[in-house]
Design a protein around this motif. Structure first.
Motif, PDB file in Angstrom:
ATOM      1  N   GLY A 262      12.949 -36.650 -37.392  1.00 43.65           N
ATOM      2  CA  GLY A 262      11.858 -36.759 -38.366  1.00 43.65           C
ATOM      3  C   GLY A 262      10.537 -37.103 -37.702  1.00 43.65           C
ATOM      4  N   LEU A 263      10.571 -38.022 -36.769  1.00 40.86           N
ATOM      5  CA  LEU A 263       9.361 -38.422 -36.047  1.00 40.86           C
ATOM      6  C   LEU A 263       8.819 -37.277 -35.194  1.00 40.86           C
ATOM      7  N   LEU A 264       9.696 -36.567 -34.499  1.00 39.42           N
ATOM      8  CA  LEU A 264       9.251 -35.447 -33.664  1.00 39.42           C
ATOM      9  C   LEU A 264       8.716 -34.297 -34.516  1.00 39.42           C
ATOM     10  N   THR A 265       9.314 -34.063 -35.668  1.00 40.49           N
ATOM     11  CA  THR A 265       8.823 -33.024 -36.566  1.00 40.49           C
ATOM     12  C   THR A 265       7.424 -33.365 -37.059  1.00 40.49           C
TER      13      THR A 265
ATOM     14  N   SER B 160      30.570 -52.086 -33.161  1.00 45.35           N
ATOM     15  CA  SER B 160      30.889 -50.731 -32.717  1.00 45.35           C
ATOM     16  C   SER B 160      29.687 -49.801 -32.900  1.00 45.35           C
ATOM     17  N   ASP B 161      29.525 -48.813 -32.010  1.00 41.41           N
ATOM     18  CA  ASP B 161      28.462 -47.811 -32.100  1.00 41.41           C
ATOM     19  C   ASP B 161      28.909 -46.567 -32.855  1.00 41.41           C
ATOM     20  N   SER B 162      30.059 -46.602 -33.427  1.00 41.65           N
ATOM     21  CA  SER B 162      30.600 -45.445 -34.126  1.00 41.65           C
ATOM     22  C   SER B 162      29.712 -45.039 -35.304  1.00 41.65           C
ATOM     23  N   GLY B 163      29.279 -43.767 -35.318  1.00 42.87           N
ATOM     24  CA  GLY B 163      28.461 -43.252 -36.414  1.00 42.87           C
ATOM     25  C   GLY B 163      26.970 -43.471 -36.248  1.00 42.87           C
ATOM     26  N   SER B 164      26.535 -44.140 -35.208  1.00 42.62           N
ATOM     27  CA  SER B 164      25.107 -44.422 -35.055  1.00 42.62           C
ATOM     28  C   SER B 164      24.320 -43.207 -34.550  1.00 42.62           C
ATOM     29  N   ALA B 165      24.984 -42.231 -33.962  1.00 36.46           N
ATOM     30  CA  ALA B 165      24.285 -41.062 -33.427  1.00 36.46           C
ATOM     31  C   ALA B 165      23.616 -40.257 -34.531  1.00 36.46           C
TER      32      ALA B 165
ATOM     33  N   ALA C 280      22.448 -41.378 -37.440  1.00 36.59           N
ATOM     34  CA  ALA C 280      21.273 -42.116 -37.909  1.00 36.59           C
ATOM     35  C   ALA C 280      20.132 -42.036 -36.895  1.00 36.59           C
ATOM     36  N   GLU C 281      20.447 -42.190 -35.620  1.00 39.69           N
ATOM     37  CA  GLU C 281      19.417 -42.108 -34.593  1.00 39.69           C
ATOM     38  C   GLU C 281      18.804 -40.716 -34.529  1.00 39.69           C
ATOM     39  N   PHE C 282      19.637 -39.685 -34.613  1.00 38.36           N
ATOM     40  CA  PHE C 282      19.130 -38.318 -34.589  1.00 38.36           C
ATOM     41  C   PHE C 282      18.205 -38.064 -35.773  1.00 38.36           C
TER      42      PHE C 282
END
Length: 130
Positions: free
Chosen positions: A22-25, A8-13, A15-17
């Protein structure tokens, strides 16, 4: 007992965000720091060139060019960047010139950086009255 579906992809958003934000910052801060370093370099180089032009005038002197360079740097970015300024006469492409050399801090984190990490020289053709 309920069965867990590991596919399931539940809750992965969340972690991905977190990872992407962090990388974009980090990337944004690196670009801003590069811009700050270039601003300091260009400001110090422009002040050295302006001081060299002033010292190259027929009715001026090397100490006057040094003083103007220090004043311009102190006004633009701070007195600590104007600590090591030297002036001399020399040749540039075979022509007599005035040289103003500024050795200052290379900013790495904000305005904090490597002491004597940046050296720029401004040149100007000397005016002579014969």
């Amino acid at each position: 007992m309920p069965r867990i579906d590991w596919r399931s992809d539940s809750g992965s958003a969340v972690a991905e965000f977190s990872m992407v934000a962090g990388l974009l910052t980090l990337l944004t801060l690196a670009v801003v720091q590069l811009g700050l370093g270039l601003l300091v370099r260009n400001t110090v180089l422009d002040a050295a060139a302006e001081g060299a032009r002033h010292a190259a005038l027929a009715d001026s002197s090397l100490p006057a060019g040094e003083q103007l360079t220090k004043q311009l740097i102190a006004t633009a970015i701070g007195e600590q960047y104007a600590a090591d300024v030297s002036a001399s006469y020399g040749t540039w492409h075979g022509q007599p010139c005035t040289q103003i050399t500024v050795t200052t801090t290379l900013p790495l984190i904000g305005l904090i950086g490597v002491q004597h990490g940046l050296e720029v020289t401004g040149h100007a053709a000397r005016e002579v009255l014969d």
